[in-house]
Design a protein around this motif. Structure first.
Motif, PDB file in Angstrom:
ATOM      1  N   ILE A 194     -24.776 -39.023 -56.872  1.00  0.00           N
ATOM      2  CA  ILE A 194     -25.016 -39.984 -55.791  1.00  0.00           C
ATOM      3  C   ILE A 194     -26.516 -40.037 -55.537  1.00  0.00           C
ATOM      4  N   TYR A 195     -27.080 -41.229 -55.588  1.00  0.00           N
ATOM      5  CA  TYR A 195     -28.537 -41.359 -55.476  1.00  0.00           C
ATOM      6  C   TYR A 195     -28.916 -42.614 -54.704  1.00  0.00           C
ATOM      7  N   THR A 196     -29.860 -42.446 -53.770  1.00  0.00           N
ATOM      8  CA  THR A 196     -30.475 -43.567 -53.070  1.00  0.00           C
ATOM      9  C   THR A 196     -31.977 -43.360 -53.091  1.00  0.00           C
ATOM     10  N   SER A 197     -32.715 -44.313 -53.605  1.00  0.00           N
ATOM     11  CA  SER A 197     -34.161 -44.194 -53.702  1.00  0.00           C
ATOM     12  C   SER A 197     -34.789 -43.951 -52.326  1.00  0.00           C
ATOM     13  N   CYS A 198     -35.724 -42.988 -52.277  1.00  0.00           N
ATOM     14  CA  CYS A 198     -36.495 -42.648 -51.070  1.00  0.00           C
ATOM     15  C   CYS A 198     -35.693 -41.879 -50.023  1.00  0.00           C
ATOM     16  N   TYR A 199     -34.510 -41.411 -50.391  1.00  0.00           N
ATOM     17  CA  TYR A 199     -33.717 -40.555 -49.503  1.00  0.00           C
ATOM     18  C   TYR A 199     -33.417 -39.234 -50.229  1.00  0.00           C
ATOM     19  N   CYS A 200     -34.490 -38.573 -50.675  1.00  0.00           N
ATOM     20  CA  CYS A 200     -34.322 -37.368 -51.492  1.00  0.00           C
ATOM     21  C   CYS A 200     -33.584 -36.263 -50.753  1.00  0.00           C
ATOM     22  N   GLU A 201     -33.767 -36.157 -49.446  1.00  0.00           N
ATOM     23  CA  GLU A 201     -33.095 -35.107 -48.675  1.00  0.00           C
ATOM     24  C   GLU A 201     -31.571 -35.305 -48.690  1.00  0.00           C
ATOM     25  N   GLU A 202     -31.132 -36.559 -48.602  1.00  0.00           N
ATOM     26  CA  GLU A 202     -29.698 -36.825 -48.630  1.00  0.00           C
ATOM     27  C   GLU A 202     -29.144 -36.703 -50.056  1.00  0.00           C
ATOM     28  N   ASN A 203     -29.946 -37.099 -51.038  1.00  0.00           N
ATOM     29  CA  ASN A 203     -29.521 -36.917 -52.431  1.00  0.00           C
ATOM     30  C   ASN A 203     -29.265 -35.451 -52.739  1.00  0.00           C
ATOM     31  N   VAL A 204     -30.149 -34.587 -52.268  1.00  0.00           N
ATOM     32  CA  VAL A 204     -29.997 -33.147 -52.500  1.00  0.00           C
ATOM     33  C   VAL A 204     -28.817 -32.599 -51.702  1.00  0.00           C
ATOM     34  N   TRP A 205     -28.612 -33.092 -50.487  1.00  0.00           N
ATOM     35  CA  TRP A 205     -27.438 -32.674 -49.701  1.00  0.00           C
ATOM     36  C   TRP A 205     -26.165 -32.997 -50.474  1.00  0.00           C
ATOM     37  N   LYS A 206     -26.119 -34.155 -51.085  1.00  0.00           N
ATOM     38  CA  LYS A 206     -24.947 -34.555 -51.860  1.00  0.00           C
ATOM     39  C   LYS A 206     -24.751 -33.650 -53.079  1.00  0.00           C
ATOM     40  N   LEU A 207     -25.848 -33.247 -53.724  1.00  0.00           N
ATOM     41  CA  LEU A 207     -25.737 -32.314 -54.843  1.00  0.00           C
ATOM     42  C   LEU A 207     -25.144 -30.991 -54.377  1.00  0.00           C
ATOM     43  N   ALA A 208     -25.667 -30.482 -53.272  1.00  0.00           N
ATOM     44  CA  ALA A 208     -25.177 -29.210 -52.732  1.00  0.00           C
ATOM     45  C   ALA A 208     -23.705 -29.312 -52.355  1.00  0.00           C
ATOM     46  N   ASN A 209     -23.329 -30.411 -51.759  1.00  0.00           N
ATOM     47  CA  ASN A 209     -21.938 -30.591 -51.343  1.00  0.00           C
ATOM     48  C   ASN A 209     -21.006 -30.673 -52.547  1.00  0.00           C
TER      49      ASN A 209
END
Length: 207
Positions: free
Chosen positions: A23-38
């Motif tokens: 799951i990826y959204t440009s310029c929302y790296c903090e949420e992208n990483v949260w999704k990886l962790a989840n």
């Protein structure tokens, strides 16, 4: 009998098969990483304790990173206000998952440092990076963002927001500034300078 993959194979092939599957959204790296962790929590919960979410920033919120896909330069240099990466530490070394880099996914930590972060010795002190290293399970349970930092003065999006709901906790609706801050008295995780960060995750030579 099915063999159990070693740590290096696990890091390369099991956590995330490719960027396009994340799951990826440009310029929302903090949420992208949260999704990886989840995703690790849901699929490979036993590995979550070996994973870390890392905010990179500094007091001036001007950090140089190389090999970034958003750059138009040959060397991929971008000066971000902050950036967030995902780390998986294994017995055979540490691997970086950065959805915004042109480097491998995952990338061996030492190679990511050498090419993507580079030593702080060669540039001015105001560009020295600091690293807030947070255990992935703690990041999942504490991080919250209402995305207001991505709105301009007129309330319009600076960049399109993710399609899924904002990440919230029972205790917070927006604490992203605490994660971007490199004040050790604020927020969760451990603040490290460049050398401490390298020493924590660099692959040790055991030969």
């Amino acid at each position: 009998m099915t063999g159990v993959p070693d740590s290096a194979d696990f890091a390369r092939t099991t956590l995330f098969k490719s960027k396009k599957d994340c799951i990826y959204t440009s310029c929302y790296c903090e949420e992208n990483v949260w999704k990886l962790a989840n995703e690790v929590k849901e699929k490979y919960s036993g590995e979550l304790g070996n994973c870390f979410c890392v905010f990179i920033s500094n007091e001036s919120q001007a950090i140089p990173l190389w090999e970034q896909a958003a750059s138009k330069r040959e060397d991929g240099l971008v000066i971000w206000d902050y950036h967030v990466i995902f780390l998986h530490k294994t017995q055979d070394g540490s691997y970086v998952y950065d959805l915004d880099t042109k480097l491998d996914f995952p990338c061996m930590f030492s190679h990511y440092i050498d090419r993507g972060i580079q030593s702080c010795d060669k540039f001015k002190k105001e560009y020295h990076r600091q690293f807030r290293v947070i255990p992935a399970d703690e990041f999942l349970s504490t991080f919250a963002s209402d995305r207001s930092h991505m709105l301009d003065e007129d309330g319009k999006w600076l960049k399109p927001a993710p399609s899924y709901p904002c990440i919230q906790t029972k205790d917070a609706t927006n604490n992203i500034k605490d994660f971007i801050s490199m004040d050790p008295e604020v927020g969760v995780g451990k603040i490290m300078n460049f050398w401490q960060f390298c020493d924590t995750f660099i692959e040790k030579d055991t030969s």
